[in-house]
Enzyme design. Structure first.
Site, PDB file in Angstrom:
ATOM      1  N   THR A  37      -2.495   4.341   2.843  1.00 16.45           N
ATOM      2  CA  THR A  37      -2.071   5.709   3.152  1.00 16.45           C
ATOM      3  C   THR A  37      -0.768   5.714   3.940  1.00 16.45           C
ATOM      4  O   THR A  37       0.177   6.439   3.615  1.00 16.45           O
ATOM      5  CB  THR A  37      -3.161   6.426   3.965  1.00 16.45           C
ATOM      6  OG1 THR A  37      -4.373   6.413   3.232  1.00 16.45           O
ATOM      7  CG2 THR A  37      -2.759   7.865   4.250  1.00 16.45           C
ATOM      8  N   TYR A  88      -9.679  14.121  -5.063  1.00 21.91           N
ATOM      9  CA  TYR A  88      -9.529  15.264  -5.967  1.00 21.91           C
ATOM     10  C   TYR A  88     -10.692  15.399  -6.953  1.00 21.91           C
ATOM     11  O   TYR A  88     -11.242  16.484  -7.114  1.00 21.91           O
ATOM     12  CB  TYR A  88      -8.194  15.229  -6.731  1.00 21.91           C
ATOM     13  CG  TYR A  88      -7.921  16.531  -7.479  1.00 21.91           C
ATOM     14  CD1 TYR A  88      -7.502  17.664  -6.789  1.00 21.91           C
ATOM     15  CD2 TYR A  88      -8.122  16.635  -8.845  1.00 21.91           C
ATOM     16  CE1 TYR A  88      -7.286  18.856  -7.450  1.00 21.91           C
ATOM     17  CE2 TYR A  88      -7.911  17.827  -9.515  1.00 21.91           C
ATOM     18  CZ  TYR A  88      -7.500  18.938  -8.818  1.00 21.91           C
ATOM     19  OH  TYR A  88      -7.293  20.129  -9.472  1.00 21.91           O
ATOM     20  N   TYR A 147     -12.947   2.269   1.667  1.00 23.77           N
ATOM     21  CA  TYR A 147     -12.143   3.088   2.580  1.00 23.77           C
ATOM     22  C   TYR A 147     -12.626   4.521   2.509  1.00 23.77           C
ATOM     23  O   TYR A 147     -12.467   5.197   1.488  1.00 23.77           O
ATOM     24  CB  TYR A 147     -10.664   2.972   2.188  1.00 23.77           C
ATOM     25  CG  TYR A 147      -9.671   3.741   3.043  1.00 23.77           C
ATOM     26  CD1 TYR A 147     -10.017   4.296   4.272  1.00 23.77           C
ATOM     27  CD2 TYR A 147      -8.358   3.902   2.602  1.00 23.77           C
ATOM     28  CE1 TYR A 147      -9.094   4.994   5.029  1.00 23.77           C
ATOM     29  CE2 TYR A 147      -7.423   4.599   3.354  1.00 23.77           C
ATOM     30  CZ  TYR A 147      -7.793   5.140   4.563  1.00 23.77           C
ATOM     31  OH  TYR A 147      -6.863   5.832   5.314  1.00 23.77           O
ATOM     32  N   ARG A 201      -8.777  13.173   4.118  1.00 22.20           N
ATOM     33  CA  ARG A 201      -7.731  13.034   3.107  1.00 22.20           C
ATOM     34  C   ARG A 201      -8.248  13.319   1.695  1.00 22.20           C
ATOM     35  O   ARG A 201      -7.554  13.888   0.879  1.00 22.20           O
ATOM     36  CB  ARG A 201      -7.173  11.603   3.124  1.00 22.20           C
ATOM     37  CG  ARG A 201      -6.297  11.275   4.301  1.00 22.20           C
ATOM     38  CD  ARG A 201      -4.852  11.584   3.994  1.00 22.20           C
ATOM     39  NE  ARG A 201      -3.974  11.076   5.041  1.00 22.20           N
ATOM     40  CZ  ARG A 201      -2.651  11.074   4.964  1.00 22.20           C
ATOM     41  NH1 ARG A 201      -2.041  11.533   3.874  1.00 22.20           N
ATOM     42  NH2 ARG A 201      -1.914  10.618   5.950  1.00 22.20           N
ATOM     43  N   LYS A 255     -13.609   0.396   5.830  1.00 25.54           N
ATOM     44  CA  LYS A 255     -12.727   1.049   6.799  1.00 25.54           C
ATOM     45  C   LYS A 255     -13.262   2.457   6.966  1.00 25.54           C
ATOM     46  O   LYS A 255     -13.200   3.264   6.036  1.00 25.54           O
ATOM     47  CB  LYS A 255     -11.281   1.072   6.300  1.00 25.54           C
ATOM     48  CG  LYS A 255     -10.331   1.832   7.229  1.00 25.54           C
ATOM     49  CD  LYS A 255      -8.928   1.929   6.646  1.00 25.54           C
ATOM     50  CE  LYS A 255      -8.019   2.761   7.553  1.00 25.54           C
ATOM     51  NZ  LYS A 255      -6.659   2.928   6.987  1.00 25.54           N
ATOM     52  N   ILE A 263      -7.958  -1.120  11.159  1.00 22.52           N
ATOM     53  CA  ILE A 263      -6.808  -1.039  10.254  1.00 22.52           C
ATOM     54  C   ILE A 263      -5.955   0.091  10.821  1.00 22.52           C
ATOM     55  O   ILE A 263      -6.309   1.258  10.727  1.00 22.52           O
ATOM     56  CB  ILE A 263      -7.246  -0.817   8.806  1.00 22.52           C
ATOM     57  CG1 ILE A 263      -8.039  -2.051   8.335  1.00 22.52           C
ATOM     58  CG2 ILE A 263      -6.044  -0.582   7.903  1.00 22.52           C
ATOM     59  CD1 ILE A 263      -8.602  -1.947   6.925  1.00 22.52           C
TER      60      ILE A 263
END
Length: 295
Positions: free
Chosen positions: A45, A108, A134, A139, A162, A204
């Site tokens: 990201t 999405y 992740y 997001r 993560k 991270i």
């Protein structure tokens, strides 16, 4: 491969005239290795992978692997909301020598938990290097539940997560039900110590782009039993960390890097320059911890 312990930097992708600045990328990689960063996470990201072409991502991943040359692990961001594309990039990353993969939940599409299990299992079946799941619902619009993480943890190639939900209760549940050798990394710089207290193995990190040694020291201090020191470091940095997320990441971290003379370059559209009032907050926090002087 055993996944890393410590601070993995979610490395920015430096741009110049809207193209990848490979000279600067080389400098950043060397600087991180010299300053105790435990792993490089490339094309995540913070690396603006979502605005990079497939060929750009491949070239950046290969360049990073070759530059690091096995001195520390390189974890390639190969996630996509297209499972076939994620498999292609994951296979490529393995072929060029990446030590592991960071794969974000599909965005999405908003698949189900069953879809997440199928997505990750299909990717994991296609490669032979470790995958770090992740989870970043802020997001992606999709939260991966602890039960789903538990089911995926049984796959031999899925070795960590993560966790960037910001929900420490969710992290605790993952730690409770998943095997002891399943690695949990903080995806939130302001929650490194809380996550380590639940059995996590590291972070991270975004702030590690400017404070690699300090971020490494938070984790190493905690894991070596110097818990008070780790907590003090965490609290000392939290004001700056908060300002690094006052606008969408990686806008503030790239701004901070440029203020510090690190020449990270611009962000790509649709990201833009920070608002002046937020830059002022960032400047104040950089000064507060001694990175700049405005006098």
């Amino acid at each position: 491969m055993t996944l890393f312990k410590g601070s993995g930097v979610a490395l920015v992708t430096p741009f110049k005239s809207n193209k990848v600045n490979y000279q600067k990328l080389e400098e950043l990689i060397e600087w991180h290795i010299e300053n105790s960063t435990d792993a490089i996470i490339i094309c995540g990201t913070t690396g603006e992978a979502s605005t990079m072409t497939r060929e750009e991502k491949k070239k950046v991943i290969r360049f990073t692997v070759e530059q690091v040359n096995n001195r520390i692990p390189v974890i390639a961001g190969t996630g996509s909301n297209n499972t076939i594309e994620a498999i292609e990039l994951s296979k490529y990353s393995q072929e060029v020598g990446a030590n592991g993969l960071l794969i974000v939940t599909p965005y999405y599409n908003k698949t189900t938990q069953k879809g997440l299990i199928k997505h990750y299992t299909t990717i994991a079946d296609s490669i032979n290097i470790p995958i770090i799941l992740y989870n970043v619902p802020g997001r992606t619009g999709l939260n991966m539940t602890p039960k789903t993480v538990f089911q995926l943890a049984s796959h031999p190639n899925i070795q960590g997560v993560k966790e960037a939900s910001g929900n420490i209760s969710q992290v605790a549940e993952i730690a409770r039900i998943c095997p002891d050798d399943f690695y949990i990394y903080s995806g939130n710089d302001d929650q490194i110590v809380p996550l380590l207290s639940l059995g996590g193995q590291g972070v991270i990190s975004v702030v590690a782009n400017i404070l690699p040694k300090e971020t490494h020291d938070i984790v190493s201090s905690y894991l070596s039993g110097k818990i008070d020191h780790a907590r003090e470091l965490q609290l000392h940095l939290n004001g700056l960390i908060n300002s690094l997320f006052i606008e969408t990441n990686p806008m503030p971290i790239k701004t901070a890097m440029n203020i510090l003379g690190m020449d990270a370059g611009e962000v790509r559209l649709p990201l833009t320059k920070m608002e002046p009032q937020n830059i002022e907050i960032l400047l104040n926090n950089l000064e507060e911890i001694g990175l700049i002087s405005r006098r």
